[in-house]
Design an enzyme around this catalytic site. Structure first.
Site, PDB file in Angstrom:
ATOM      1  N   GLY A   8       0.493  -1.396   0.259  1.00 18.48           N
ATOM      2  CA  GLY A   8       0.513  -0.157   0.922  1.00 18.48           C
ATOM      3  C   GLY A   8       0.875   0.890  -0.003  1.00 18.48           C
ATOM      4  O   GLY A   8       0.810   2.261   0.785  1.00 18.48           O
ATOM      5  N   GLY A  11      -0.325   4.560  -0.690  1.00 18.34           N
ATOM      6  CA  GLY A  11      -1.730   5.526  -0.422  1.00 18.34           C
ATOM      7  C   GLY A  11      -0.982   6.769   0.191  1.00 18.34           C
ATOM      8  O   GLY A  11      -0.222   7.263   0.530  1.00 18.34           O
ATOM      9  N   ASP A  34       2.689  -1.895  -4.461  1.00 17.87           N
ATOM     10  CA  ASP A  34       1.039  -1.357  -4.644  1.00 17.87           C
ATOM     11  C   ASP A  34       0.744  -1.927  -5.591  1.00 17.87           C
ATOM     12  O   ASP A  34       0.724  -2.501  -6.461  1.00 17.87           O
ATOM     13  CB  ASP A  34       1.286  -0.190  -4.365  1.00 17.87           C
ATOM     14  CG  ASP A  34       0.159   0.641  -3.616  1.00 17.87           C
ATOM     15  OD1 ASP A  34      -0.949   0.510  -4.422  1.00 17.87           O
ATOM     16  OD2 ASP A  34      -0.246   1.060  -2.871  1.00 17.87           O
ATOM     17  N   ILE A  35      -1.249  -1.469  -5.360  1.00 18.81           N
ATOM     18  CA  ILE A  35      -1.873  -2.280  -7.085  1.00 18.81           C
ATOM     19  C   ILE A  35      -1.340  -1.721  -8.193  1.00 18.81           C
ATOM     20  O   ILE A  35      -1.824  -2.317  -9.071  1.00 18.81           O
ATOM     21  CB  ILE A  35      -4.011  -2.258  -6.620  1.00 18.81           C
ATOM     22  CG1 ILE A  35      -4.568  -2.796  -7.746  1.00 18.81           C
ATOM     23  CG2 ILE A  35      -4.659  -1.148  -5.997  1.00 18.81           C
ATOM     24  CD1 ILE A  35      -4.212  -4.643  -7.198  1.00 18.81           C
ATOM     25  N   TYR A 141     -16.001  -0.907   7.388  1.00 16.74           N
ATOM     26  CA  TYR A 141     -14.666  -0.690   8.283  1.00 16.74           C
ATOM     27  C   TYR A 141     -13.667  -0.844   9.202  1.00 16.74           C
ATOM     28  O   TYR A 141     -12.994  -1.430  10.157  1.00 16.74           O
ATOM     29  CB  TYR A 141     -14.472   0.498   7.546  1.00 16.74           C
ATOM     30  CG  TYR A 141     -12.459   1.475   7.529  1.00 16.74           C
ATOM     31  CD1 TYR A 141     -11.267   0.542   7.248  1.00 16.74           C
ATOM     32  CD2 TYR A 141     -12.938   2.091   8.709  1.00 16.74           C
ATOM     33  CE1 TYR A 141     -11.001   1.134   7.467  1.00 16.74           C
ATOM     34  CE2 TYR A 141     -11.545   3.008   9.040  1.00 16.74           C
ATOM     35  CZ  TYR A 141     -10.212   2.409   7.585  1.00 16.74           C
ATOM     36  OH  TYR A 141      -9.621   3.131   8.236  1.00 16.74           O
ATOM     37  N   LYS A 145     -11.364  -3.689  10.946  1.00 16.83           N
ATOM     38  CA  LYS A 145     -10.446  -3.274  11.871  1.00 16.83           C
ATOM     39  C   LYS A 145     -10.901  -3.926  12.799  1.00 16.83           C
ATOM     40  O   LYS A 145     -10.155  -4.065  14.034  1.00 16.83           O
ATOM     41  CB  LYS A 145     -10.837  -1.585  12.400  1.00 16.83           C
ATOM     42  CG  LYS A 145     -10.446  -1.000  11.159  1.00 16.83           C
ATOM     43  CD  LYS A 145      -9.056  -1.057  10.602  1.00 16.83           C
ATOM     44  CE  LYS A 145      -8.350  -0.503   9.411  1.00 16.83           C
ATOM     45  NZ  LYS A 145      -7.080  -1.061   8.980  1.00 16.83           N
TER      46      LYS A 145
HETATM   47  C1  AKB Z   1     -11.168   6.791   7.775  1.00 20.30           C
HETATM   48  O1  AKB Z   1     -12.024   8.056   7.836  1.00 20.30           O
HETATM   49  O2  AKB Z   1     -11.800   5.808   7.572  1.00 20.30           O
HETATM   50  C2  AKB Z   1     -10.376   7.142   8.253  1.00 20.30           C
HETATM   51  C3  AKB Z   1     -10.172   6.417   9.604  1.00 20.30           C
HETATM   52  C4  AKB Z   1     -10.029   7.280  10.280  1.00 20.30           C
HETATM   53  O3  AKB Z   1      -9.781   4.915   9.747  1.00 20.30           O
HETATM   54  N1  AKB Z   1      -9.248   8.258   8.727  1.00 20.30           N
END
Ligand code: AKB
Length: 314
Positions: A8, A11, A34-35, A141, A145
């Site tokens: 990555g 990024g 990276d991709i 997301y 995590k």
């Molecule tokens: C996002 O806004 O998705 C990221 C994070 C808070 O991990 N910056």
């Protein structure tokens, strides 16, 4: 001899982390992946391989062929993009991590993987969020995590993988652009202030979120990876507080430098994501375990962003 691989590497974090590792370890000892096709990468970016984080075989080969001793696996979809394509976000974020955890188990490399304040959720205590607390994330997301943190701890407990992680706040830098996050407003606002004198913000004025200058985030990442193994008490991810502010507070700080700057607000789906995350974070554990301390409070952050972006634009 340390040899680092940043997955990555093109990024927002990758570009700056790669540069710092090249400075510390020497160009020959750092590899970016990276991709993006190799032909699109600037000549001065150093060693580079095109890699899909979902391709475990290619990842394994790269680690072995280049004699890599530490990997920073940053490839992921962020919160806003993740909501637009939840199944792909889950696949990339989880498989990308599990692939490298398996490789770390086999090859004994050291591993850094980023978690986020998105791992918390609406039932988490919002202010001074503790290291250990209720975590019921509601974005794909955030779920990835939270699950990722548990997988990191699992690989440490079960296989002894030396994996380390940080729950990054929103990251603010001038060398690389953010992509697809909810905290991106806090970077976009600086470009808009300089170029147009006004900014239309997708978060409401009183939405407090923890943020951090990229220089601090890169330093934290390297300090954590270099900390003695016996100091690392957290194998999920460390809280880092950074500096908490609202869009209105950030706009006021910018106005001290550009008095005519104006901000307006509109409704957007990212508000719901921001509302589910903490206002501020308690990072006592990181302070205690590896002496963490920030260098960029809000005033310094704003001053630095404005002057560096002005230089870049001119
Ligand atoms: C996002 O806004 O998705 C990221 C994070 C808070 O991990 N910056």
């Amino acid at each position: 001899m340390r040899k680092a691989l940043v997955i990555g590497s093109r990024g927002q974090i990758g570009i700056e982390l790669l540069e710092m590792l090249q400075y510390k370890l020497g160009m020959d000892n750092v590899w970016g992946a990276d991709i993006h096709e190799t032909s699109t990468i600037p000549n001065n970016a150093g060693n580079y391989s095109q890699l899909n984080a979902l391709d475990k075989e290619a990842m394994h080969q790269l680690v072995v062929e280049k004699g890599i001793t530490e990997v920073y696996q940053l490839a992921a979809l962020l919160s806003a993009t993740g909501e637009k394509n939840p199944m792909y976000a889950w696949k990339l974020n989880m498989e990308g991590l599990l692939n490298i955890l398996e490789i770390a188990k086999e090859t004994k490399i050291k591993l850094f993987w980023p978690s986020s304040i998105a791992a918390f959720g609406p039932t988490t205590p919002l202010d001074e969020t503790p290291q250990r607390t209720i975590m019921e994330p509601t974005s794909v997301y955030g779920i990835s995590k939270q699950a990722g943190e548990r997988w990191c701890e699992y690989y440490f407990l079960k296989y002894g993988v030396d994996v380390r992680s940080i729950r990054y706040p929103g990251l603010i830098g001038y060398k690389s652009a953010p992509g697809g996050g909810t905290t991106d407003y806090a970077v976009d606002i600086f470009y808009a202030a300089i170029e147009k004198g006004s900014y239309s913000c997708f978060l409401q004025p009183n939405t407090a979120l923890p943020m951090m200058m990229m220089d601090d985030a890169i330093r934290a990442t390297i300090e954590l990876i270099e900390a003695p193994i016996e100091n690392i008490q957290i194998r999920g991810a460390y809280n880092l507080a950074g500096v908490s502010f609202t869009p209105a507070q950030l706009a006021n700080e910018i106005k001290k430098h550009i008095p005519t700057f104006e901000i307006s607000y509109y409704d957007d789906f990212r508000q719901q994501l921001a509302d589910s995350w903490p206002n501020s974070i308690d990072d006592t554990q990181a302070q205690k375990d590896w002496n963490w301390k920030i260098n960029f409070p809000l005033e310094t952050l704003v001053k630095t962003m404005l002057s560096e972006i002005k230089k870049r634009i001119s």
